[in-house]
Design a protein around this motif. Sequence first.
Motif, PDB file in Angstrom:
ATOM      1  N   LEU A  58      -3.652   2.955  12.180  1.00  0.00           N
ATOM      2  CA  LEU A  58      -4.251   3.893  11.222  1.00  0.00           C
ATOM      3  C   LEU A  58      -3.187   4.821  10.656  1.00  0.00           C
ATOM      4  O   LEU A  58      -3.204   5.149   9.463  1.00  0.00           O
ATOM      5  CB  LEU A  58      -5.352   4.706  11.890  1.00  0.00           C
ATOM      6  N   GLY A  59      -2.242   5.207  11.488  1.00  0.00           N
ATOM      7  CA  GLY A  59      -1.187   6.089  11.024  1.00  0.00           C
ATOM      8  C   GLY A  59      -0.272   5.449  10.002  1.00  0.00           C
ATOM      9  O   GLY A  59       0.022   6.042   8.957  1.00  0.00           O
ATOM     10  N   VAL A  60       0.170   4.224  10.255  1.00  0.00           N
ATOM     11  CA  VAL A  60       1.149   3.603   9.352  1.00  0.00           C
ATOM     12  C   VAL A  60       0.522   3.070   8.073  1.00  0.00           C
ATOM     13  O   VAL A  60       1.205   2.920   7.058  1.00  0.00           O
ATOM     14  CB  VAL A  60       1.937   2.471  10.053  1.00  0.00           C
ATOM     15  N   THR A  61      -0.774   2.787   8.079  1.00  0.00           N
ATOM     16  CA  THR A  61      -1.407   2.229   6.875  1.00  0.00           C
ATOM     17  C   THR A  61      -1.989   3.293   5.947  1.00  0.00           C
ATOM     18  O   THR A  61      -2.423   2.969   4.832  1.00  0.00           O
ATOM     19  CB  THR A  61      -2.532   1.246   7.258  1.00  0.00           C
ATOM     20  N   GLU A  62      -1.992   4.534   6.364  1.00  0.00           N
ATOM     21  CA  GLU A  62      -2.552   5.592   5.517  1.00  0.00           C
ATOM     22  C   GLU A  62      -1.773   5.692   4.208  1.00  0.00           C
ATOM     23  O   GLU A  62      -0.550   5.763   4.199  1.00  0.00           O
ATOM     24  CB  GLU A  62      -2.509   6.933   6.241  1.00  0.00           C
ATOM     25  N   GLY A  63      -2.478   5.659   3.101  1.00  0.00           N
ATOM     26  CA  GLY A  63      -1.856   5.794   1.788  1.00  0.00           C
ATOM     27  C   GLY A  63      -1.235   4.520   1.244  1.00  0.00           C
ATOM     28  O   GLY A  63      -0.633   4.530   0.167  1.00  0.00           O
ATOM     29  N   ALA A  64      -1.381   3.400   1.970  1.00  0.00           N
ATOM     30  CA  ALA A  64      -0.756   2.150   1.533  1.00  0.00           C
ATOM     31  C   ALA A  64      -1.550   1.489   0.410  1.00  0.00           C
ATOM     32  O   ALA A  64      -2.784   1.530   0.394  1.00  0.00           O
ATOM     33  CB  ALA A  64      -0.634   1.187   2.710  1.00  0.00           C
ATOM     34  N   ASP A  65      -0.834   0.874  -0.505  1.00  0.00           N
ATOM     35  CA  ASP A  65      -1.467   0.045  -1.532  1.00  0.00           C
ATOM     36  C   ASP A  65      -1.744  -1.360  -0.991  1.00  0.00           C
ATOM     37  O   ASP A  65      -2.798  -1.933  -1.240  1.00  0.00           O
ATOM     38  CB  ASP A  65      -0.564  -0.051  -2.763  1.00  0.00           C
ATOM     39  N   MET A  66      -0.762  -1.910  -0.272  1.00  0.00           N
ATOM     40  CA  MET A  66      -0.904  -3.232   0.336  1.00  0.00           C
ATOM     41  C   MET A  66      -0.165  -3.255   1.664  1.00  0.00           C
ATOM     42  O   MET A  66       0.760  -2.467   1.890  1.00  0.00           O
ATOM     43  CB  MET A  66      -0.349  -4.331  -0.575  1.00  0.00           C
ATOM     44  N   VAL A  67      -0.575  -4.172   2.531  1.00  0.00           N
ATOM     45  CA  VAL A  67       0.068  -4.374   3.825  1.00  0.00           C
ATOM     46  C   VAL A  67       0.571  -5.803   3.900  1.00  0.00           C
ATOM     47  O   VAL A  67      -0.182  -6.747   3.627  1.00  0.00           O
ATOM     48  CB  VAL A  67      -0.903  -4.102   4.990  1.00  0.00           C
ATOM     49  N   ILE A  68       1.842  -5.967   4.246  1.00  0.00           N
ATOM     50  CA  ILE A  68       2.409  -7.292   4.488  1.00  0.00           C
ATOM     51  C   ILE A  68       2.505  -7.431   6.004  1.00  0.00           C
ATOM     52  O   ILE A  68       3.374  -6.822   6.653  1.00  0.00           O
ATOM     53  CB  ILE A  68       3.790  -7.460   3.824  1.00  0.00           C
ATOM     54  N   HIS A  69       1.598  -8.194   6.572  1.00  0.00           N
ATOM     55  CA  HIS A  69       1.441  -8.251   8.029  1.00  0.00           C
ATOM     56  C   HIS A  69       2.175  -9.461   8.591  1.00  0.00           C
ATOM     57  O   HIS A  69       1.645 -10.570   8.664  1.00  0.00           O
ATOM     58  CB  HIS A  69      -0.041  -8.306   8.375  1.00  0.00           C
ATOM     59  N   MET A  70       3.435  -9.237   9.002  1.00  0.00           N
ATOM     60  CA  MET A  70       4.269 -10.286   9.574  1.00  0.00           C
ATOM     61  C   MET A  70       4.366 -10.161  11.094  1.00  0.00           C
ATOM     62  O   MET A  70       4.899 -11.048  11.763  1.00  0.00           O
ATOM     63  CB  MET A  70       5.683 -10.214   8.983  1.00  0.00           C
ATOM     64  N   GLY A  71       3.883  -9.068  11.661  1.00  0.00           N
ATOM     65  CA  GLY A  71       4.051  -8.796  13.078  1.00  0.00           C
ATOM     66  C   GLY A  71       3.115  -9.613  13.953  1.00  0.00           C
ATOM     67  O   GLY A  71       1.938  -9.781  13.632  1.00  0.00           O
ATOM     68  N   ALA A  72       3.634 -10.089  15.079  1.00  0.00           N
ATOM     69  CA  ALA A  72       2.849 -10.833  16.073  1.00  0.00           C
ATOM     70  C   ALA A  72       3.804 -11.316  17.147  1.00  0.00           C
ATOM     71  O   ALA A  72       5.028 -11.287  16.967  1.00  0.00           O
ATOM     72  CB  ALA A  72       2.140 -12.027  15.451  1.00  0.00           C
ATOM     73  N   TYR A  73       3.252 -11.776  18.260  1.00  0.00           N
ATOM     74  CA  TYR A  73       4.041 -12.551  19.207  1.00  0.00           C
ATOM     75  C   TYR A  73       4.157 -13.937  18.598  1.00  0.00           C
ATOM     76  O   TYR A  73       3.146 -14.596  18.311  1.00  0.00           O
ATOM     77  CB  TYR A  73       3.363 -12.604  20.577  1.00  0.00           C
ATOM     78  N   SER A  74       5.391 -14.423  18.403  1.00  0.00           N
ATOM     79  CA  SER A  74       5.599 -15.579  17.518  1.00  0.00           C
ATOM     80  C   SER A  74       5.792 -16.904  18.243  1.00  0.00           C
ATOM     81  O   SER A  74       6.543 -17.768  17.788  1.00  0.00           O
ATOM     82  CB  SER A  74       6.801 -15.312  16.611  1.00  0.00           C
ATOM     83  N   ASP A  75       5.120 -17.099  19.345  1.00  0.00           N
ATOM     84  CA  ASP A  75       5.205 -18.355  20.081  1.00  0.00           C
ATOM     85  C   ASP A  75       3.903 -18.554  20.841  1.00  0.00           C
ATOM     86  O   ASP A  75       3.102 -17.625  20.985  1.00  0.00           O
ATOM     87  CB  ASP A  75       6.395 -18.309  21.046  1.00  0.00           C
ATOM     88  N   GLU A  76       3.696 -19.750  21.334  1.00  0.00           N
ATOM     89  CA  GLU A  76       2.562 -19.991  22.216  1.00  0.00           C
ATOM     90  C   GLU A  76       2.803 -19.289  23.549  1.00  0.00           C
ATOM     91  O   GLU A  76       3.936 -19.184  24.042  1.00  0.00           O
ATOM     92  CB  GLU A  76       2.361 -21.497  22.426  1.00  0.00           C
ATOM     93  N   ALA A  77       1.745 -18.765  24.121  1.00  0.00           N
ATOM     94  CA  ALA A  77       1.795 -18.038  25.389  1.00  0.00           C
ATOM     95  C   ALA A  77       0.389 -18.034  25.970  1.00  0.00           C
ATOM     96  O   ALA A  77      -0.577 -18.389  25.278  1.00  0.00           O
ATOM     97  CB  ALA A  77       2.296 -16.606  25.169  1.00  0.00           C
ATOM     98  N   PRO A  78       0.241 -17.622  27.230  1.00  0.00           N
ATOM     99  CA  PRO A  78      -1.114 -17.487  27.766  1.00  0.00           C
ATOM    100  C   PRO A  78      -1.960 -16.580  26.880  1.00  0.00           C
ATOM    101  O   PRO A  78      -1.452 -15.628  26.281  1.00  0.00           O
ATOM    102  CB  PRO A  78      -0.876 -16.863  29.150  1.00  0.00           C
ATOM    103  N   PHE A  79      -3.244 -16.871  26.802  1.00  0.00           N
ATOM    104  CA  PHE A  79      -4.142 -16.145  25.908  1.00  0.00           C
ATOM    105  C   PHE A  79      -4.051 -14.637  26.109  1.00  0.00           C
ATOM    106  O   PHE A  79      -4.048 -13.871  25.142  1.00  0.00           O
ATOM    107  CB  PHE A  79      -5.588 -16.620  26.125  1.00  0.00           C
ATOM    108  N   GLU A  80      -3.974 -14.206  27.376  1.00  0.00           N
ATOM    109  CA  GLU A  80      -3.951 -12.781  27.675  1.00  0.00           C
ATOM    110  C   GLU A  80      -2.749 -12.083  27.046  1.00  0.00           C
ATOM    111  O   GLU A  80      -2.829 -10.911  26.678  1.00  0.00           O
ATOM    112  CB  GLU A  80      -3.939 -12.567  29.192  1.00  0.00           C
ATOM    113  N   GLU A  81      -1.619 -12.790  26.912  1.00  0.00           N
ATOM    114  CA  GLU A  81      -0.425 -12.200  26.313  1.00  0.00           C
ATOM    115  C   GLU A  81      -0.540 -12.092  24.798  1.00  0.00           C
ATOM    116  O   GLU A  81       0.068 -11.212  24.178  1.00  0.00           O
ATOM    117  CB  GLU A  81       0.812 -13.011  26.686  1.00  0.00           C
TER     118      GLU A  81
END
Length: 278
Positions: A58-81
């Motif tokens: 909520l803090g980083v998206t305040e006032g944004a026109d658009m969000v480019i969402h590239m963030g994630a854990y970028s590999d297969e892993a156990p579901f909990e991770e």
Amino acid sequence: MKRLVLTGAAGRLGSYLREPLTTLCDELISTDIADDIGKLYKGEHYVKADLASMDDILGVTEGADMVIHMGAYSDEAPFEELLGPNFIGAYNIWEASHRHGVKRVIYASSIHAVGMHPKTDFIDTTVRHRPDTFYGLAKCFAEDLGSLYWDKHGLESVHMRILSCAQVTSPRALGTWLSYEDLVHLVTRCIDTPSTDFSIVYGVSNNDRAPVDNRQVSFLGYRPKDNAEQFAEQILATAEPTNSQDIGEMCHGGPFASVSLGNSGMANMDIIDDKKKT
């Protein structure tokens, strides 16, 4: 644009997007869980934030026109991770964007959302989800989340099913390669197209051997220029014969299609870390 938000700014793909994005807006808010991302470009500000924390997002998206969402854990892993960064993180991005009146979310989806489709099928953007891993399942979740928030709230989104945005090191990549230049072009088109509704587009360069079809979303104006065929002679000269018993050779998801759930798919790929340095 007055303000764009980029998640996953500390990652390899994020490193190639940061500078071009600063030319499209007055202010770029780059975010990741790293303590810092090095030297910042003109107009760029870095905010450390956890995708799994609604307060942070909520803090980083305040006032944004658009969000480019590239963030994630970028590999297969156990579901909990994957639950926090990939599933809850996606929900937090869409819900925070809705609350703040963001116009559009551009999301780094993946071929792994449809990775169990046979490679003999030339698939388009309308094929049904066939995830190859929990990682791919998270991409399906975010795509459906984007569809839901478009239908319920009118929040636009473009889901870039990236095939393999890395140096070409295997025969598979002769079809799946997305160059960094074409990645920047794709993200730019996702931003500057006047209206997108809910859309899916494959992130792949203009490869002779590309196994996917983007004709359904030609309105985005994405016209990639690079072609992996320039690497074909060198790659094929040293390639092992295709193993028809290996499901990873037979499906769009490649090595992710053949690993057991929860086990790394990246471990079976030769990914070169050529992150752009500031």
